[in-house]
Enzyme design. Structure first.
Site, PDB file in Angstrom:
ATOM      1  N   ARG A   1       0.322  -1.253   0.117  1.00 57.80           N
ATOM      2  CA  ARG A   1      -0.083  -0.182   0.140  1.00 57.80           C
ATOM      3  C   ARG A   1       1.230   1.250  -0.287  1.00 57.80           C
ATOM      4  NH1 ARG A   1      -4.948  -1.297   3.672  1.00 57.80           N
ATOM      5  NH2 ARG A   1      -3.271  -2.401   5.601  1.00 57.80           N
TER       6      ARG A   1
ATOM      7  N   GLU B   1       2.685  -8.285  12.594  1.00 58.27           N
ATOM      8  CA  GLU B   1       2.092  -8.686  13.761  1.00 58.27           C
ATOM      9  C   GLU B   1       1.126  -9.724  13.334  1.00 58.27           C
ATOM     10  OE1 GLU B   1      -2.225  -6.093  14.974  1.00 58.27           O
ATOM     11  OE2 GLU B   1      -0.840  -5.254  14.289  1.00 58.27           O
TER      12      GLU B   1
END
Length: 196
Positions: free
Chosen positions: A75, A112
């Site tokens: 992104r 994460e």
């Protein structure tokens, strides 16, 4: 920072926050996913985002010190090239392993939700170049740390880390000691565990 600049950034923050969509329990149970894709569906909002980031960087680096905007897959690719074009500087991608040709440098990271390997073409950035590293979300800091390793291995000077959103409760900023960190939006509370 001048008062006018503060108001431009604050106005952009309000517009971005109101445009984000949140999806509970995506991609896994307990995660609140912040969807940035709506920004790119609205040309006016996208332009506001680019103009705000450009204004911020011009304020921080008024003498044209920036040589490259470096975006992290994927992104960071959505707004990094447009920002680079607006600032009349080069754009360089950092990609996931196996997607770039030529001689590469590699770095692994823990994220994460798992691990990843990132790569950068050695010849993409001349040694001594000044770069701004950009991505959409700063979570644990894993991707940005790997990108830092890559940039330092080719002799780049990181001027700033720039993010659309920082998930403060994950404390990823603590891993980024090489340059200042700028984030347009902040999320202090955990609530449902948030996701980039």
């Amino acid at each position: 920072m001048e008062m006018e600049e503060v108001s431009v950034v604050e106005e952009c923050r309000r517009e971005l926050r109101s445009a984000l969509h949140q999806y509970p329990n995506f991609p896994t149970q307990g995660v609140l996913f912040e969807d940035f894709m709506t920004i790119f569906q609205n040309p006016s909002l996208f332009k506001t985002l680019i103009n705000t980031l450009k204004s911020h960087l011009n304020e921080e680096f008024p003498n044209g010190e920036i040589d490259y905007i470096v975006g992290i897959e994927s992104r960071g690719f959505l707004f990094g090239p447009t920002l680079a074009l607006a600032m009349d500087v080069g754009f360089v991608p950092i990609r996931k392993a196996g997607k770039l040709p030529g001689e590469l440098v590699r770095a692994d990271c823990e994220k994460e939700y798992g691990s990843a390997t990132y790569e950068l073409q050695k010849e993409a950035i001349p040694k001594g170049s000044n770069v701004v590293l950009i991505d959409d979300v700063l979570a644990t800091g894993g991707s940005a740390t790997a990108a830092t390793q890559l940039l330092m291995s080719v002799g780049s000077n990181i001027l700033e880390y720039c993010f659309l959103m920082e998930l403060d409760f994950l404390k990823g900023k603590l891993k980024l000691n090489d340059a200042p960190v700028f984030s347009l939006l902040h999320t202090q509370e955990e609530g449902l565990k948030r996701s980039p």
